[in-house]
Design a protein around this motif. Structure first.
Motif, PDB file in Angstrom:
ATOM      1  N   CYS A 247      52.273  29.043  46.705  1.00  0.00           N
ATOM      2  CA  CYS A 247      52.109  27.745  47.378  1.00  0.00           C
ATOM      3  C   CYS A 247      53.457  27.059  47.554  1.00  0.00           C
ATOM      4  CB  CYS A 247      51.167  26.846  46.576  1.00  0.00           C
ATOM      5  SG  CYS A 247      49.420  27.245  46.721  1.00  0.00           S
ATOM      6  N   ARG A 248      54.263  27.049  46.484  1.00  0.00           N
ATOM      7  CA  ARG A 248      55.589  26.421  46.576  1.00  0.00           C
ATOM      8  C   ARG A 248      56.465  27.156  47.584  1.00  0.00           C
ATOM      9  NH1 ARG A 248      52.677  24.314  43.634  1.00  0.00           N
ATOM     10  NH2 ARG A 248      52.151  23.494  45.673  1.00  0.00           N
ATOM     11  N   ALA A 249      56.354  28.480  47.620  1.00  0.00           N
ATOM     12  CA  ALA A 249      57.172  29.263  48.553  1.00  0.00           C
ATOM     13  C   ALA A 249      56.819  28.926  49.991  1.00  0.00           C
ATOM     14  CB  ALA A 249      56.987  30.758  48.291  1.00  0.00           C
ATOM     15  N   TYR A 250      55.534  28.815  50.297  1.00  0.00           N
ATOM     16  CA  TYR A 250      55.126  28.481  51.671  1.00  0.00           C
ATOM     17  C   TYR A 250      55.509  27.049  52.014  1.00  0.00           C
ATOM     18  CZ  TYR A 250      52.575  32.785  52.625  1.00  0.00           C
ATOM     19  OH  TYR A 250      52.257  34.095  52.873  1.00  0.00           O
ATOM     20  N   GLU A 251      55.358  26.133  51.063  1.00  0.00           N
ATOM     21  CA  GLU A 251      55.678  24.735  51.339  1.00  0.00           C
ATOM     22  C   GLU A 251      57.175  24.528  51.587  1.00  0.00           C
ATOM     23  OE1 GLU A 251      52.135  22.707  48.627  1.00  0.00           O
ATOM     24  OE2 GLU A 251      54.165  22.940  47.837  1.00  0.00           O
ATOM     25  N   ASN A 252      58.015  25.358  50.977  1.00  0.00           N
ATOM     26  CA  ASN A 252      59.462  25.198  51.098  1.00  0.00           C
ATOM     27  C   ASN A 252      60.102  26.175  52.079  1.00  0.00           C
ATOM     28  OD1 ASN A 252      60.400  23.120  48.884  1.00  0.00           O
ATOM     29  ND2 ASN A 252      58.833  24.369  47.902  1.00  0.00           N
ATOM     30  N   GLY A 253      59.268  26.876  52.847  1.00  0.00           N
ATOM     31  CA  GLY A 253      59.799  27.776  53.865  1.00  0.00           C
ATOM     32  C   GLY A 253      60.443  29.034  53.323  1.00  0.00           C
ATOM     33  N   LEU A 254      60.134  29.386  52.060  1.00  0.00           N
ATOM     34  CA  LEU A 254      60.743  30.567  51.447  1.00  0.00           C
ATOM     35  C   LEU A 254      59.874  31.815  51.558  1.00  0.00           C
ATOM     36  CD1 LEU A 254      61.975  28.953  48.096  1.00  0.00           C
ATOM     37  CD2 LEU A 254      63.282  29.260  50.210  1.00  0.00           C
ATOM     38  N   ALA A 255      58.646  31.646  51.994  1.00  0.00           N
ATOM     39  CA  ALA A 255      57.688  32.746  51.908  1.00  0.00           C
ATOM     40  C   ALA A 255      58.126  34.021  52.623  1.00  0.00           C
ATOM     41  CB  ALA A 255      56.325  32.287  52.417  1.00  0.00           C
ATOM     42  N   PRO A 256      58.666  33.951  53.867  1.00  0.00           N
ATOM     43  CA  PRO A 256      59.001  35.217  54.549  1.00  0.00           C
ATOM     44  C   PRO A 256      59.918  36.116  53.721  1.00  0.00           C
ATOM     45  CG  PRO A 256      59.104  33.384  56.091  1.00  0.00           C
ATOM     46  CD  PRO A 256      58.918  32.783  54.730  1.00  0.00           C
ATOM     47  N   ASP A 257      60.890  35.522  53.024  1.00  0.00           N
ATOM     48  CA  ASP A 257      61.805  36.323  52.216  1.00  0.00           C
ATOM     49  C   ASP A 257      61.285  36.562  50.802  1.00  0.00           C
ATOM     50  OD1 ASP A 257      63.681  36.474  54.272  1.00  0.00           O
ATOM     51  OD2 ASP A 257      64.609  34.575  53.695  1.00  0.00           O
ATOM     52  N   LEU A 258      60.442  35.644  50.313  1.00  0.00           N
ATOM     53  CA  LEU A 258      60.092  35.669  48.893  1.00  0.00           C
ATOM     54  C   LEU A 258      58.834  36.480  48.583  1.00  0.00           C
ATOM     55  CD1 LEU A 258      61.330  34.461  46.339  1.00  0.00           C
ATOM     56  CD2 LEU A 258      59.703  32.568  46.541  1.00  0.00           C
ATOM     57  N   VAL A 259      57.938  36.646  49.542  1.00  0.00           N
ATOM     58  CA  VAL A 259      56.669  37.327  49.267  1.00  0.00           C
ATOM     59  C   VAL A 259      56.863  38.704  48.634  1.00  0.00           C
ATOM     60  CG1 VAL A 259      54.697  38.446  50.388  1.00  0.00           C
ATOM     61  CG2 VAL A 259      55.167  36.039  50.822  1.00  0.00           C
ATOM     62  N   PRO A 260      57.758  39.575  49.154  1.00  0.00           N
ATOM     63  CA  PRO A 260      57.922  40.886  48.502  1.00  0.00           C
ATOM     64  C   PRO A 260      58.331  40.768  47.032  1.00  0.00           C
ATOM     65  CG  PRO A 260      58.936  40.898  50.673  1.00  0.00           C
ATOM     66  CD  PRO A 260      58.584  39.472  50.377  1.00  0.00           C
ATOM     67  N   ALA A 261      59.229  39.822  46.729  1.00  0.00           N
ATOM     68  CA  ALA A 261      59.659  39.647  45.348  1.00  0.00           C
ATOM     69  C   ALA A 261      58.525  39.121  44.478  1.00  0.00           C
ATOM     70  CB  ALA A 261      60.850  38.694  45.290  1.00  0.00           C
ATOM     71  N   LEU A 262      57.690  38.239  45.029  1.00  0.00           N
ATOM     72  CA  LEU A 262      56.547  37.736  44.273  1.00  0.00           C
ATOM     73  C   LEU A 262      55.546  38.850  43.995  1.00  0.00           C
ATOM     74  CD1 LEU A 262      55.901  34.266  45.980  1.00  0.00           C
ATOM     75  CD2 LEU A 262      56.896  34.693  43.720  1.00  0.00           C
ATOM     76  N   VAL A 263      55.310  39.693  44.978  1.00  0.00           N
ATOM     77  CA  VAL A 263      54.395  40.821  44.783  1.00  0.00           C
ATOM     78  C   VAL A 263      54.919  41.735  43.678  1.00  0.00           C
ATOM     79  CG1 VAL A 263      53.433  42.907  45.832  1.00  0.00           C
ATOM     80  CG2 VAL A 263      53.446  40.765  47.110  1.00  0.00           C
ATOM     81  N   GLU A 264      56.208  42.044  43.723  1.00  0.00           N
ATOM     82  CA  GLU A 264      56.795  42.923  42.704  1.00  0.00           C
ATOM     83  C   GLU A 264      56.726  42.270  41.324  1.00  0.00           C
ATOM     84  OE1 GLU A 264      57.758  46.117  42.908  1.00  0.00           O
ATOM     85  OE2 GLU A 264      56.772  45.892  44.850  1.00  0.00           O
ATOM     86  N   ALA A 265      56.956  40.957  41.268  1.00  0.00           N
ATOM     87  CA  ALA A 265      56.875  40.253  39.987  1.00  0.00           C
ATOM     88  C   ALA A 265      55.451  40.302  39.449  1.00  0.00           C
ATOM     89  CB  ALA A 265      57.344  38.810  40.144  1.00  0.00           C
ATOM     90  N   ALA A 266      54.483  40.104  40.324  1.00  0.00           N
ATOM     91  CA  ALA A 266      53.081  40.147  39.904  1.00  0.00           C
ATOM     92  C   ALA A 266      52.708  41.539  39.404  1.00  0.00           C
ATOM     93  CB  ALA A 266      52.173  39.730  41.060  1.00  0.00           C
ATOM     94  N   ARG A 267      53.192  42.563  40.099  1.00  0.00           N
ATOM     95  CA  ARG A 267      52.916  43.935  39.654  1.00  0.00           C
ATOM     96  C   ARG A 267      53.527  44.197  38.285  1.00  0.00           C
ATOM     97  NH1 ARG A 267      54.458  48.271  43.986  1.00  0.00           N
ATOM     98  NH2 ARG A 267      53.518  49.577  42.364  1.00  0.00           N
ATOM     99  N   ALA A 268      54.685  43.614  38.044  1.00  0.00           N
ATOM    100  CA  ALA A 268      55.345  43.798  36.750  1.00  0.00           C
ATOM    101  C   ALA A 268      54.546  43.172  35.612  1.00  0.00           C
ATOM    102  CB  ALA A 268      56.748  43.196  36.796  1.00  0.00           C
ATOM    103  N   THR A 269      53.717  42.158  35.919  1.00  0.00           N
ATOM    104  CA  THR A 269      52.894  41.537  34.881  1.00  0.00           C
ATOM    105  C   THR A 269      51.567  42.254  34.687  1.00  0.00           C
ATOM    106  OG1 THR A 269      51.775  39.988  36.385  1.00  0.00           O
ATOM    107  CG2 THR A 269      53.890  39.289  35.439  1.00  0.00           C
ATOM    108  N   GLY A 270      51.272  43.215  35.571  1.00  0.00           N
ATOM    109  CA  GLY A 270      50.037  43.981  35.414  1.00  0.00           C
ATOM    110  C   GLY A 270      49.028  43.802  36.516  1.00  0.00           C
ATOM    111  N   LEU A 271      49.290  42.930  37.495  1.00  0.00           N
ATOM    112  CA  LEU A 271      48.383  42.780  38.630  1.00  0.00           C
ATOM    113  C   LEU A 271      48.555  43.946  39.585  1.00  0.00           C
ATOM    114  CD1 LEU A 271      48.459  39.016  39.733  1.00  0.00           C
ATOM    115  CD2 LEU A 271      46.663  40.224  38.512  1.00  0.00           C
ATOM    116  N   GLY A 272      47.465  44.334  40.220  1.00  0.00           N
ATOM    117  CA  GLY A 272      47.550  45.343  41.267  1.00  0.00           C
ATOM    118  C   GLY A 272      48.118  44.738  42.537  1.00  0.00           C
ATOM    119  N   GLU A 273      48.712  45.567  43.389  1.00  0.00           N
ATOM    120  CA  GLU A 273      49.322  45.041  44.611  1.00  0.00           C
ATOM    121  C   GLU A 273      48.292  44.381  45.514  1.00  0.00           C
ATOM    122  OE1 GLU A 273      52.074  46.458  48.404  1.00  0.00           O
ATOM    123  OE2 GLU A 273      51.854  47.744  46.636  1.00  0.00           O
TER     124      GLU A 273
END
Length: 291
Positions: A247-273
């Motif tokens: 939510c913060r990433a989309y609100e601050n215009g960071l989402a296009p660049d940040l989504v891949p890193a967020l997905v990888e971070a989530a996977r590192a915590t144990g979430l599936g892609e």
């Protein structure tokens, strides 16, 4: 030994079964508003945390059920129960309770109204439960992939939040201070979706990043802070933290660049892609963006 009021117990069970028919998971409560069944592990303080895996009753909201047979068994085990609790955060409603208290000496209704004006949201028509002390419980629903935490006074003085792991006293319950009842004109309503702006206030803020590291795939220190916020998630927090960061990433215009890193971070915590991308897509829709 608790005094048994069979009529109050019978009425509480009837109300609890009616709530269960609406998809609300319930547990019996005593007159003190606490779960009527005590923990079977109370004599062993060194016992590992149990959420009902032992098969016995007495695990609070982890006993909650919509199964009429199990509910009757719970009340049979607690014949002194005079009320029932409704577990929050569970499907299909993912209930979120906004508790407007009157005992704190503050005008919690005015505080909520001020929050609504400041953050541009309105409370929709929804179920309202009146408490014996003059307070109100507003029933709202949250997204299925977000766990709203419980809090007391964090949103505003006099406003408590009942989310995942918490419960609300159900209408028809009798306590030491009186009876809980549904406000006129709201009993027929279904719990309304929580306004997106209010939902964002209910979620925990990220920790401030300690270093302005610029990792690959995102924009600046703020993006790194969001990624680290997701990486620090423990089990039970992973979806909630990912949702908040997205939510913060989309609100601050960071989402296009940040989504891949967020997905990888989530996977590192144990979430599936797939689960991670579904949570991020929910954040995109909530903030008015296309996933």
């Amino acid at each position: 030994m608790a005094t048994i009021d069979r009529q109050a117990t019978t009425l509480a069970l009837a109300h609890a079964l009616t709530a269960a028919e609406r998809g609300l998971a319930v547990i019996p409560l005593s007159r003190t508003k606490l779960p009527a069944l005590r923990s079977p592990h109370r004599a062993d303080p060194a016992a590992p945390a149990c959420h009902g895996e032992c098969g016995r009753f007495g695990h609070g909201v982890y006993d909650a059920s919509t199964d009429p047979r199990r509910i009757r068994e719970l009340f049979a085990a607690a014949p002194w129960a005079t009320g029932y609790g409704i577990a929050c955060g569970l499907p299909p409603h993912h209930l979120v309770g906004i508790d407007l208290d009157t005992k704190s000496g503050t005008d919690s209704t005015a505080a909520l109204r001020e929050l609504a004006l400041r953050h541009l949201f309105t409370i929709p028509d929804t179920v309202v439960v009146l408490t014996p002390s003059g307070g109100r419980h507003l029933w709202l629903t949250g997204p299925p992939d977000v766990a709203v935490p419980n809090s007391a006074g964090r949103l505003a003085p006099g406003i408590d939040v009942r989310g995942a792991g918490g419960y609300l006293v159900g209408p028809g319950s009798r306590t030491d201070h009186g009876v809980y009842g549904t406000a006129p004109g709201t009993a027929h309503l279904a719990p309304a979706p929580c306004p997106p702006a209010l939902l964002r206030l209910l979620l925990p803020p990220p920790r401030t990043p300690t270093t302005p590291d610029r990792g690959a795939g995102h924009s600046g220190s703020h993006g790194q802070g969001l990624v680290q916020f997701v990486l620090a998630a423990h089990e039970g927090q992973r979806n909630t933290r990912l949702f908040w960061a997205a939510c913060r990433a989309y609100e601050n215009g960071l989402a296009p660049d940040l989504v891949p890193a967020l997905v990888e971070a989530a996977r590192a915590t144990g979430l599936g892609e797939r689960e991670a991308r579904a949570t991020i897509a929910s954040a995109a829709r909530l903030t008015g963006h296309r996933p």
